[in-house]
Design a protein around this motif. Structure first.
Motif, short mmCIF file in Angstrom:
data_model
loop_
_atom_site.label_atom_id
_atom_site.label_comp_id
_atom_site.label_asym_id
_atom_site.label_seq_id
_atom_site.Cartn_x
_atom_site.Cartn_y
_atom_site.Cartn_z
N ILE A 75 12.57 1.44 3.01
CA ILE A 75 13.54 1.77 3.91
C ILE A 75 13.49 3.51 4.12
CG2 ILE A 75 16.02 1.98 4.70
CD1 ILE A 75 16.43 -0.53 3.43
N ALA A 76 13.54 4.10 3.02
CA ALA A 76 13.45 5.43 2.96
C ALA A 76 12.04 5.98 3.67
CB ALA A 76 13.34 6.09 1.57
N VAL A 77 10.90 5.12 3.34
CA VAL A 77 9.76 5.82 3.95
C VAL A 77 9.54 5.67 5.43
CG1 VAL A 77 7.24 5.32 4.21
CG2 VAL A 77 8.35 5.27 1.85
N VAL A 78 10.56 4.54 6.11
CA VAL A 78 10.48 4.39 7.64
C VAL A 78 11.38 5.51 8.03
CG1 VAL A 78 11.00 2.90 9.35
CG2 VAL A 78 9.87 2.03 7.52
N LEU A 79 12.56 5.81 7.49
CA LEU A 79 13.47 6.95 7.77
C LEU A 79 12.62 8.15 7.84
CD1 LEU A 79 16.62 5.57 6.17
CD2 LEU A 79 16.40 5.46 8.59
N LEU A 93 1.80 7.35 8.16
CA LEU A 93 3.32 7.09 7.54
C LEU A 93 3.96 6.06 8.42
CD1 LEU A 93 5.01 8.02 5.28
CD2 LEU A 93 6.13 9.73 7.12
N VAL A 94 4.01 6.12 9.77
CA VAL A 94 4.60 4.93 10.74
C VAL A 94 4.01 3.84 10.50
CG1 VAL A 94 5.27 4.48 12.99
CG2 VAL A 94 5.45 6.96 12.22
N VAL A 95 2.53 3.71 10.68
CA VAL A 95 2.02 2.44 10.41
C VAL A 95 2.07 1.82 9.23
CG1 VAL A 95 0.05 1.33 10.67
CG2 VAL A 95 0.37 3.33 12.42
N VAL A 96 1.74 2.53 8.26
CA VAL A 96 1.82 1.65 6.75
C VAL A 96 3.42 1.64 6.50
CG1 VAL A 96 1.41 1.94 4.41
CG2 VAL A 96 -0.31 2.89 6.23
N GLY A 97 4.41 2.45 6.69
CA GLY A 97 5.63 2.03 6.63
C GLY A 97 6.38 1.06 7.24
N LEU A 98 5.75 0.76 8.29
CA LEU A 98 6.43 -0.44 9.11
C LEU A 98 5.91 -1.62 8.81
CD1 LEU A 98 6.41 0.96 12.99
CD2 LEU A 98 8.43 0.12 11.50
N ARG A 109 17.52 -8.42 9.98
CA ARG A 109 18.23 -7.61 10.80
C ARG A 109 17.98 -6.16 10.19
NH1 ARG A 109 22.20 -9.69 7.23
NH2 ARG A 109 23.10 -8.42 5.84
N ILE A 110 17.73 -5.90 9.25
CA ILE A 110 17.52 -4.38 8.66
C ILE A 110 16.22 -4.03 9.32
CG2 ILE A 110 17.27 -2.89 6.81
CD1 ILE A 110 19.32 -4.37 5.01
N ILE A 111 15.13 -4.90 8.96
CA ILE A 111 13.81 -4.74 9.38
C ILE A 111 14.13 -4.45 11.05
CG2 ILE A 111 11.59 -5.74 9.72
CD1 ILE A 111 12.04 -7.13 7.14
N GLY A 112 14.50 -5.15 11.72
CA GLY A 112 14.57 -5.23 13.25
C GLY A 112 15.22 -3.98 13.48
N SER A 113 16.32 -3.43 12.85
CA SER A 113 16.99 -2.39 13.25
C SER A 113 16.29 -0.85 13.28
CB SER A 113 18.19 -2.18 12.33
OG SER A 113 19.20 -2.99 12.77
N LEU A 114 15.45 -0.97 12.04
CA LEU A 114 14.57 0.20 11.87
C LEU A 114 13.02 0.27 12.55
CD1 LEU A 114 14.60 0.18 7.81
CD2 LEU A 114 15.72 1.70 9.39
N ALA A 115 12.68 -0.97 12.83
CA ALA A 115 11.61 -1.02 13.75
C ALA A 115 12.01 -0.57 15.35
CB ALA A 115 11.02 -2.38 13.80
N GLY A 116 13.11 -1.01 15.54
CA GLY A 116 13.83 -0.44 17.03
C GLY A 116 13.92 0.76 16.97
N MET A 117 14.65 1.54 16.23
CA MET A 117 14.44 3.04 16.12
C MET A 117 13.38 3.66 16.02
SD MET A 117 17.66 3.11 12.92
CE MET A 117 17.37 4.95 12.75
N SER A 118 12.45 3.09 15.37
CA SER A 118 11.00 3.72 15.26
C SER A 118 10.44 3.67 16.82
CB SER A 118 10.24 2.94 14.30
OG SER A 118 8.77 3.58 14.41
N LEU A 119 10.62 2.43 17.40
CA LEU A 119 10.17 2.24 18.57
C LEU A 119 10.73 3.08 19.67
CD1 LEU A 119 8.42 0.43 20.67
CD2 LEU A 119 10.49 -1.22 20.85
#
Length: 439
Positions: A75-79, A93-98, A109-119
């Motif tokens: 989670i920290a890496v994606v943030l 960093l984005v590709v490997v983190g996701l 739900r956490i994975i979806g939220s962070l993926a949506g933020m990145s998108l």
């Protein structure tokens, strides 16, 4: 189990939170590559932000090196990747983190939220950058191009690693589930093998006990009568030669009968087929017990020989005891009918052993044998009076103390009830009730 769903074996000695040295080496290489990429991109970021180049490079290298923590804190890496998206840094960093986030065991739900933020972050940054570049270059492609390029770029940067991570995570969980199932099956097979060995040992013990009971019944009764007749023969040999001849004939008949029954039992032990086996089939441990043993014996044809003693020979048995001078009275209630072989043989053995005990312990005592044929059961009782004064109670016959135990085991194996004990008059009574499992 870490957040990435990987099973780490501490015995392999991986450093820090890595379970394997290979995983640690891979993450360090990815972290170094991401730091170099972000550091190089930090040069242009420093120019646009108006800060020293060294500060931009250091900022980019520090942000890129966060990829080393992807297995421990995805989670920290994606943030971090989302945070540096406006600076147009951290493609790796984005590709490997996701990918790592999607392959982890975190809630969807956490994975979806962070993926949506990145998108969303990539979409906004791309939209602004494309518009700026088109305005700077003076290109007029159309209003549709900027949204199309933004959506395509953001989806292309986010969807593939996310889908790949979800696939790898699902496959990893499936493999772990299969391994756990295989381990469970192996444990169950080991447990079944142990139970099979226990059942085999139980079957051997049961067969030895059965053979011991049969040998006891045959030898104890026949030989006891032979000893009694031999003593009578010795007493009347000179006084009454004719009676001595009859006693000698009875001794010979009983000896032949004993040998015949012994041969039948030895035949059961020697034969390995023909419907008779020397060992019981395996039965579940929960069914181990006297009743289960009898049911297994009946189902497999194991037990006493099919042509063993039956109730039809009861009068002959009583006649043999009467021939020794014992007074035996037989009474039968109810209509006689055929029973299952094991029922008739058990009833016969109970009466036989009870009469043997009278010969041993109450020689000369009057004995009553009662047999009752009821609707759903057959009952038998052997009761003797106290021996007359001056009579030898045992006639020199040894006693092993297993007769009553063997009778109780036989009756209990068929689901019956066995009771024995002294009477108020000083005699002894043996009673048994066996379910009438008729053919």
């Amino acid at each position: 189990m870490t957040t990435t769903g990987e099973h780490h074996a501490p015995a392999r000695g991986g450093p820090c939170w890595w379970g394997r040295r290979r995983a640690a080496a891979l993450d360090l290489c990815l972290g170094a590559a991401s730091a170099l990429e972000c550091g190089w991109q930090g040069v242009s970021f420093a120019g646009e932000a108006g800060i020293p180049v060294a500060a931009g490079v250091a900022f980019g290298a520090l942000a890129g090196s966060a990829l080393v923590l992807r297995r421990r804190w995805p989670i920290a890496v994606v943030l971090v990747a989302i945070a540096i998206t406006p600076a147009e840094m951290g493609f790796l960093l984005v590709v490997v983190g996701l990918y790592t986030l999607a392959a982890s065991e975190l809630p969807r739900r956490i994975i979806g939220s962070l993926a949506g933020m990145s998108l969303l972050g990539t979409l906004i940054v791309t939209f602004v950058r494309v518009r700026q570049d088109m305005a700077h270059e003076g290109l007029d492609i159309g209003d549709w191009f900027v949204p199309f390029a933004s959506i395509t770029t953001s989806l292309g940067l986010t969807a593939p690693p996310l889908l790949l991570g979800m696939y790898v995570g699902a496959r990893r969980r499936l493999m772990e589930s299969l391994r756990e199932r295989a381990d469970s099956l192996e444990r169950e097979l080991q447990l079944l093998a142990e139970r099979a060995e226990e059942r085999a040992q139980w079957a051997r013990n049961e067969e030895r006990t059965r053979i011991a009971r049969e040998m006891h019944d045959v030898v104890a009764h026949r030989v006891s009568l032979m000893v009694v007749h031999a003593a009578a023969l010795q007493a009347v040999a000179r006084k009454d030669p004719e009676k001595a001849v009859r006693n000698a004939a009875l001794v010979g008949d009983m000896g032949r009968q004993a040998l015949t029954e012994l041969r039948e039992m030895l035949g059961v032990l020697r034969s390995g087929g023909d419907g008779v086996r020397a060992e019981r089939p395996a039965v579940p441990l929960a069914a181990v017990g006297a009743a289960a043993a009898a049911a297994a014996s009946r189902a497999a044809g194991v037990g006493v020989p099919a042509d063993g003693p039956s109730l039809a020979e009861l009068e002959e048995l009583i006649g043999q005891s009467a021939a020794t001078g014992m007074v035996v009275a037989l009474s039968v209630e109810g209509a006689q009918r055929p029973y299952a072989p094991e029922v008739e043989q058990t009833a016969f053995r109970v009466v036989q052993e009870a009469l043997t005990n009278v010969h041993k312990h109450a020689g000369g005592a009057k004995t009553y044998v009662r047999l009752a044929h009821r609707v759903s059961e057959i009952a038998m009782q052997v009761e003797n009076e106290p021996p007359p004064d001056g009579a030898s109670p045992s006639a020199g016959l040894p006693s092993g103390g297993n007769g009553l135990v063997g009778m109780k085991e036989r009756v209990a194996a068929l689901g019956g009830v066995f009771v024995s004990g002294p009477t108020d008059a000083g005699g002894f009574r043996v009673s048994a009730v066996i379910p009438a499992s008729t053919r």
